[in-house]
Design a protein around this motif. Structure first.
Motif, PDB file in Angstrom:
ATOM      1  N   THR A 198       0.837  -1.205   0.000  1.00  0.00           N
ATOM      2  CA  THR A 198       0.000   0.000   0.000  1.00  0.00           C
ATOM      3  C   THR A 198       0.872   1.255   0.000  1.00  0.00           C
ATOM      4  OG1 THR A 198      -1.607  -1.214   1.337  1.00  0.00           O
ATOM      5  CG2 THR A 198      -1.836   1.194   1.251  1.00  0.00           C
ATOM      6  N   ALA A 199       0.734   2.076  -1.014  1.00  0.00           N
ATOM      7  CA  ALA A 199       1.556   3.292  -1.073  1.00  0.00           C
ATOM      8  C   ALA A 199       1.142   4.269   0.022  1.00  0.00           C
ATOM      9  CB  ALA A 199       1.426   3.942  -2.445  1.00  0.00           C
ATOM     10  N   LEU A 200       2.129   4.804   0.728  1.00  0.00           N
ATOM     11  CA  LEU A 200       1.910   5.799   1.788  1.00  0.00           C
ATOM     12  C   LEU A 200       2.653   7.071   1.438  1.00  0.00           C
ATOM     13  CD1 LEU A 200       2.533   3.968   5.214  1.00  0.00           C
ATOM     14  CD2 LEU A 200       0.342   4.504   4.124  1.00  0.00           C
ATOM     15  N   HIS A 201       2.043   8.207   1.749  1.00  0.00           N
ATOM     16  CA  HIS A 201       2.713   9.491   1.512  1.00  0.00           C
ATOM     17  C   HIS A 201       2.646  10.318   2.790  1.00  0.00           C
ATOM     18  CE1 HIS A 201       4.223  12.904  -0.686  1.00  0.00           C
ATOM     19  NE2 HIS A 201       3.184  13.622  -0.367  1.00  0.00           N
ATOM     20  N   PRO A 202       3.799  10.562   3.438  1.00  0.00           N
ATOM     21  CA  PRO A 202       3.769  11.299   4.701  1.00  0.00           C
ATOM     22  C   PRO A 202       3.510  12.787   4.490  1.00  0.00           C
ATOM     23  CG  PRO A 202       5.925  10.266   4.304  1.00  0.00           C
ATOM     24  CD  PRO A 202       5.155  10.194   3.039  1.00  0.00           C
ATOM     25  N   THR A 203       2.818  13.361   5.427  1.00  0.00           N
ATOM     26  CA  THR A 203       2.588  14.803   5.430  1.00  0.00           C
ATOM     27  C   THR A 203       2.565  15.236   6.886  1.00  0.00           C
ATOM     28  OG1 THR A 203       0.898  16.477   4.984  1.00  0.00           O
ATOM     29  CG2 THR A 203       0.137  14.231   5.118  1.00  0.00           C
ATOM     30  N   SER A 204       3.034  16.448   7.144  1.00  0.00           N
ATOM     31  CA  SER A 204       3.093  16.879   8.550  1.00  0.00           C
ATOM     32  C   SER A 204       2.151  18.060   8.735  1.00  0.00           C
ATOM     33  CB  SER A 204       4.531  17.211   8.932  1.00  0.00           C
ATOM     34  OG  SER A 204       5.151  17.998   7.945  1.00  0.00           O
ATOM     35  N   GLY A 205       2.634  19.269   8.501  1.00  0.00           N
ATOM     36  CA  GLY A 205       1.729  20.405   8.589  1.00  0.00           C
ATOM     37  C   GLY A 205       0.736  20.428   7.427  1.00  0.00           C
ATOM     38  N   GLY A 206       1.106  19.803   6.315  1.00  0.00           N
ATOM     39  CA  GLY A 206       0.243  19.817   5.121  1.00  0.00           C
ATOM     40  C   GLY A 206       0.265  21.150   4.404  1.00  0.00           C
ATOM     41  N   ARG A 207       1.285  21.976   4.717  1.00  0.00           N
ATOM     42  CA  ARG A 207       1.347  23.342   4.156  1.00  0.00           C
ATOM     43  C   ARG A 207       2.438  23.473   3.100  1.00  0.00           C
ATOM     44  NH1 ARG A 207      -2.317  22.965   8.175  1.00  0.00           N
ATOM     45  NH2 ARG A 207      -3.230  24.957   8.777  1.00  0.00           N
ATOM     46  N   ASN A 208       2.722  22.424   2.355  1.00  0.00           N
ATOM     47  CA  ASN A 208       3.805  22.505   1.383  1.00  0.00           C
ATOM     48  C   ASN A 208       3.329  23.216   0.110  1.00  0.00           C
ATOM     49  OD1 ASN A 208       6.414  22.110   0.581  1.00  0.00           O
ATOM     50  ND2 ASN A 208       6.154  19.982  -0.022  1.00  0.00           N
ATOM     51  N   TRP A 209       2.759  24.406   0.335  1.00  0.00           N
ATOM     52  CA  TRP A 209       2.171  25.188  -0.738  1.00  0.00           C
ATOM     53  C   TRP A 209       3.215  25.596  -1.783  1.00  0.00           C
ATOM     54  CZ3 TRP A 209      -0.249  28.222   3.801  1.00  0.00           C
ATOM     55  CH2 TRP A 209      -1.386  27.533   4.262  1.00  0.00           C
ATOM     56  N   GLU A 269       1.823  27.389  10.427  1.00  0.00           N
ATOM     57  CA  GLU A 269       1.252  26.069  10.712  1.00  0.00           C
ATOM     58  C   GLU A 269       2.038  24.938  10.055  1.00  0.00           C
ATOM     59  OE1 GLU A 269      -0.994  25.948  12.995  1.00  0.00           O
ATOM     60  OE2 GLU A 269      -0.950  28.146  13.008  1.00  0.00           O
ATOM     61  N   ALA A 270       3.156  25.272   9.396  1.00  0.00           N
ATOM     62  CA  ALA A 270       4.012  24.232   8.819  1.00  0.00           C
ATOM     63  C   ALA A 270       4.791  23.547   9.940  1.00  0.00           C
ATOM     64  CB  ALA A 270       4.970  24.845   7.807  1.00  0.00           C
ATOM     65  N   SER A 271       5.265  22.340   9.673  1.00  0.00           N
ATOM     66  CA  SER A 271       6.042  21.605  10.669  1.00  0.00           C
ATOM     67  C   SER A 271       7.449  22.184  10.756  1.00  0.00           C
ATOM     68  CB  SER A 271       6.138  20.132  10.270  1.00  0.00           C
ATOM     69  OG  SER A 271       7.224  19.522  10.956  1.00  0.00           O
ATOM     70  N   VAL A 272       7.849  22.527  11.962  1.00  0.00           N
ATOM     71  CA  VAL A 272       9.160  23.156  12.152  1.00  0.00           C
ATOM     72  C   VAL A 272      10.278  22.156  11.845  1.00  0.00           C
ATOM     73  CG1 VAL A 272       9.194  22.731  14.650  1.00  0.00           C
ATOM     74  CG2 VAL A 272      10.512  24.619  13.726  1.00  0.00           C
ATOM     75  N   LEU A 273      10.061  20.890  12.139  1.00  0.00           N
ATOM     76  CA  LEU A 273      11.097  19.882  11.882  1.00  0.00           C
ATOM     77  C   LEU A 273      11.111  19.479  10.407  1.00  0.00           C
ATOM     78  CD1 LEU A 273      13.270  17.899  12.891  1.00  0.00           C
ATOM     79  CD2 LEU A 273      11.441  16.273  13.388  1.00  0.00           C
ATOM     80  N   ILE A 274       9.948  19.180   9.869  1.00  0.00           N
ATOM     81  CA  ILE A 274       9.917  18.652   8.499  1.00  0.00           C
ATOM     82  C   ILE A 274      10.314  19.734   7.494  1.00  0.00           C
ATOM     83  CG2 ILE A 274       8.516  17.499   6.753  1.00  0.00           C
ATOM     84  CD1 ILE A 274       9.280  15.808   9.252  1.00  0.00           C
ATOM     85  N   ASN A 275      10.020  20.984   7.793  1.00  0.00           N
ATOM     86  CA  ASN A 275      10.521  22.037   6.907  1.00  0.00           C
ATOM     87  C   ASN A 275      12.045  21.999   6.840  1.00  0.00           C
ATOM     88  OD1 ASN A 275      11.753  24.998   6.871  1.00  0.00           O
ATOM     89  ND2 ASN A 275      10.009  24.940   5.486  1.00  0.00           N
ATOM     90  N   ALA A 276      12.688  21.734   7.961  1.00  0.00           N
ATOM     91  CA  ALA A 276      14.154  21.629   7.959  1.00  0.00           C
ATOM     92  C   ALA A 276      14.602  20.376   7.195  1.00  0.00           C
ATOM     93  CB  ALA A 276      14.683  21.609   9.390  1.00  0.00           C
TER      94      ALA A 276
END
Lengths: 523, 523
Positions: free
Chosen positions: B66-77, B142-149
């Motif tokens: 099953t394909a999974l796609h991670p998202t954190s804040g979901g703000r990758n605009w 509202e973006a993820s501080v860690l995942i943005n890095a």
């Protein structure tokens, strides 16, 4: 005579040329000597002349299951010199990869092959009257400037976290592939040399302190020589003061006042660089009795610890303001504080800052052998050409990592003092404020390998030190040949994953088997 | 209704709890919307509550393919929001991983889970009246501080190269393993949070811009709030001056006068943040005619480019000396230069530097939505709550990397202006001096998705831009969902090796298939 199988020998000769396959027993034997007892035999030395020859060598070795151990400058003194892990291997000597293939004055970077030494790069910069300098190390000028960074050595200047200031590594893999990290894989581009991460996953860390690939080339970032160089020297008598000093140094680093490595040495370490062991005063005994040190230390007003830091600035006013801040923060914390400023329009090799004093050379990226003399501490005299492997100098490093925080520094130092002294060695200690929050404590075990029993005592001391540091959470940032398997197992799935990566990239397990991969992950 | 197979659905519910498996068609559909045309369907949304649940989810997904796609804040605009690659996938929403598990005031670091947002971390620091600040971004609070890095976003302050200032990442792998990079694998220790490399190979880069694992937690380094904050603003009219400005900025960064990101915006970009598209003045036409911009720009004395830099200092004297050096270097290069100093004993959330002006907030690590307004540029009004996915805002970023050198910056800017204008869009441009030698140019394609044909025109413009940048060697440092396969093939064995690593760590190919791995390496 070589222990290589004739067919393997023939194939390797075809790759690198028979002139570059060393089988002379005398030379192989020399390469089996380190600064402590080792058992790895050198079956042959291969000296490839290019990354493609390195890759082809790896492919042949993979095919025949021949263990290879890469070495560049061969100066990994205190951590195993050139000696291969396990029972032995063929040395893959990168010393012929000596080209400096690119230099950019504006963007402040230089691309070097793995065999280029600190001394050679310094000469290169000097010939160009470069306004740039490299982060240099306290160890041998004949060490590889690139591979020292790959092994995460620490150095002078704003780029003292040397591994953090590289880009576009060229790596030969055990399967014979060649890759370039960062943007390098796309071929020549404007950005490969200046940007570390590239696009997509970043692979450079895989090849640092690693046995997953052989780094053959890379770009090293350089710093502008300061137009105002401030030096800060301090001393203090009460060893307990170290805690407050370290806390002050951390603040000065975090806030950006000090942008480079700060070195703090104890009196033993200073003595070991300044001269030989005072055999006469010590009445021939080891370890050096504290009263003798106190007597020698009177020349320094009784100081026990000595610090050196630098301020790199573009203007005199910047330098002065930073030095003033250092003075404000360290006054009352240390006993003596000397600051000094040199100004001018420096170039590499210019006479302006070109001082005889080793510490000043270090700060300006001028490689020298000054600190290296300490490995001859227990010897009677220094030879013309320093070669600790040849000369039976005993050296073992422990490399605990400590938070740059007073109580941690003090705990690690006191542990080192107790353990080294108990084993009959002087606590030669240097504490380096490597980054804004990390300290590298470097306790050196220095002895005379020609004294019977010392090799064993030194290894026992090292192992006890390492174990005690690990229990306190001061994990090693580098490991010597003898201790690659002495870390605790991971508490997560890391060891298993690392082993899987090893099998993915080196299925025949020919590259420095067991080096830094612990084999705790055996599935 | 979900498209998950019932047995897979049942197993996943057992792992994360059925309350945290979203199958509501309306919510799934919302998650399929980005700021440009996409086709990836969201089959379900899983909201695991811990790293162990993430790992267990990955294991189940691997088992069933099953394909999974991670998202954190979901703000990758601008780069694909939450939309999965290919035809679609199950979203692995990390938004419930919201704990801040450790904070160290002395060593200036904080450990956060992947769902912690910039706004939350800022609130956390404020509540503690912390003397530290985080590097913040121009995008959503509202973006993820860690995942943005992890995605290598750029930010404010000395740690603006955000990925370079992390340690001890916790990563869940497709096989269900959990590992910690650096020293983290040894369990709790004094050094895991402060030292990036650990001992042995360094794996953190593998999980950045990657589909090899899911980062669930990590330590973010913080900077002390400056006791003297200097701001530098400059403007210039002649666009050709950009070259000299960039060269000056590079020098100021290399020498250490400016230790943080410098932002240089063109007039279009400033207009897009200051207000909406001037539909009336433009007579309803797009793109905005240059004479209208010139007319609006009269309010600024005709400046075409605007710069902002900061000096972070511990004392007023340090700040003044650095600002004086900036003045010396930029005088005659720019047309107008304003420097300003604020001093005090700041804490996060203190009123001292707490200014309304978004730029000043940015410099102090205070997240805000100021720059985000620009994505509504072609819309008639701003809603109460910004949600560009919902509101049909069209946004596409190109992310060329340029050497921080005048001629390169100018070439990349001129190419952007030509290409954007030719496709009917304004050249909204920001050039960020990201490191001492690297510039990130950020041309934004901003449009109204509700206008027929604009989606297609925008994508065509983006693709042409990306292709042209690549040909000039200005390779992208990030890629949007739509362009993961549009890079040229590697000229070495990199793609093959990356594919081999993917098969090693994700044999069932379930994690964001095709994300940043290009599949050029197909063997």
């Amino acid at each position: 005579m070589t222990t290589l199988r004739p067919d393997v020998h023939r194939e390797l000769c075809a790759v690198v040329g028979s002139d570059h396959v060393v089988c002379d027993p005398q030379r192989l034997h020399e390469a089996e000597r380190a600064t402590f007892a080792t058992r790895g035999r050198v079956h042959a030395i291969l000296r490839p002349g290019s990354a493609h020859e390195v890759a082809a060598t790896l492919r042949v070795a993979s095919q025949y299951g021949t263990a290879l151990h890469p070495t560049s400058g061969g100066r990994n003194w205190g951590l195993g010199s050139r000696v291969p892990p396990g029972d032995g291997a063929v040395l893959l000597d990168l010393g012929r990869l000596r080209r400096i293939t690119d230099y950019d004055d504006e963007l402040a970077c230089v691309t070097v092959e793995a065999g280029v030494t600190f001394a050679e790069l310094y000469r290169y910069l000097t010939e160009r009257e470069s306004r740039l300098f490299m982060s240099t190390i306290g160890a041998s000028p004949e060490a590889s400037v690139l591979i020292n960074a790959i092994e995460r050595g620490d150095g002078s200047g704003p780029y003292g976290d040397r591994f953090a200031h590289l880009a576009s590594l060229e790596v030969a893999l055990p399967g014979g592939e060649i890759i370039h990290t960062g943007f390098g894989r796309f071929g020549p581009s404007a950005v490969a040399a200046i940007h570390r991460w590239g696009v997509g996953p970043t692979l450079d860390g895989l090849f640092s302190q690693s046995n997953l690939g052989v780094v053959t080339r890379g770009t090293i970032w350089l710093s502008p020589l300061p137009k105002a160089l401030g030096t800060v020297r301090f001393r203090f008598r009460d060893p307990a003061r170290l805690a407050a000093v370290v806390d002050a140094v951390r603040e000065l680093r975090l806030e950006g006042t000090l942008r480079s490595v700060v070195g703090i040495w104890n009196d033993y370490r200073v003595l070991s660089v300044e001269g030989r062991y005072p055999w006469q005063r010590a009445g021939g005994r080891t370890p050096l009795p504290r009263p003798v040190v106190d007597e020698l230390a009177r020349a320094w007003g009784g100081a026990r610890w000595f610090g050196l830091a630098a301020v790199y600035a573009a203007t005199r006013a910047q330098c002065d303001a930073n030095l003033e801040r250092v003075r404000e923060r360290l006054t009352g914390v240390v006993d003596e504080l000397d600051v000094d400023v040199r100004t001018g329009e420096p170039t590499s090799g210019s006479e302006l800052f070109h001082e005889e004093e080793p510490a000043l050379q270090f700060l300006q990226g001028i490689p020298h052998e000054g600190s290296l003399r300490s490995v001859y501490w227990r010897k009677l005299a220094l030879p013309e050409r320093l070669d600790p492997d040849r000369d039976g100098c005993g050296v073992l490093w422990a490399c605990p990592t400590v938070p740059l925080r007073g109580r941690d520094a003090l705990a690690a130092v006191e542990l080192s003092e107790r353990t080294l002294t108990a084993h009959g060695f002087e606590p030669l200690l240097a504490l380096v404020a490597q980054t804004e929050r990390t300290g590298y404590l470097i306790p050196m075990i220095v002895y005379d390998r020609d004294v019977a029993g010392e090799d064993e005592r030194a290894l026992a001391c090292h192992d006890q030190l390492l174990g005690a540091f690990v229990r306190l959470g001061y994990l090693p940032h580098r490991l010597g040949l003898q201790s690659w398997s002495s870390l605790p197992a991971a508490q997560d799935d890391y060891d298993r994953v690392l082993l899987r990566l090893k099998r993915c990239l080196d299925p025949a397990d020919i590259l420095s088997p067991s080096r830094y991969d612990f084999r705790q992950g055996e599935e």
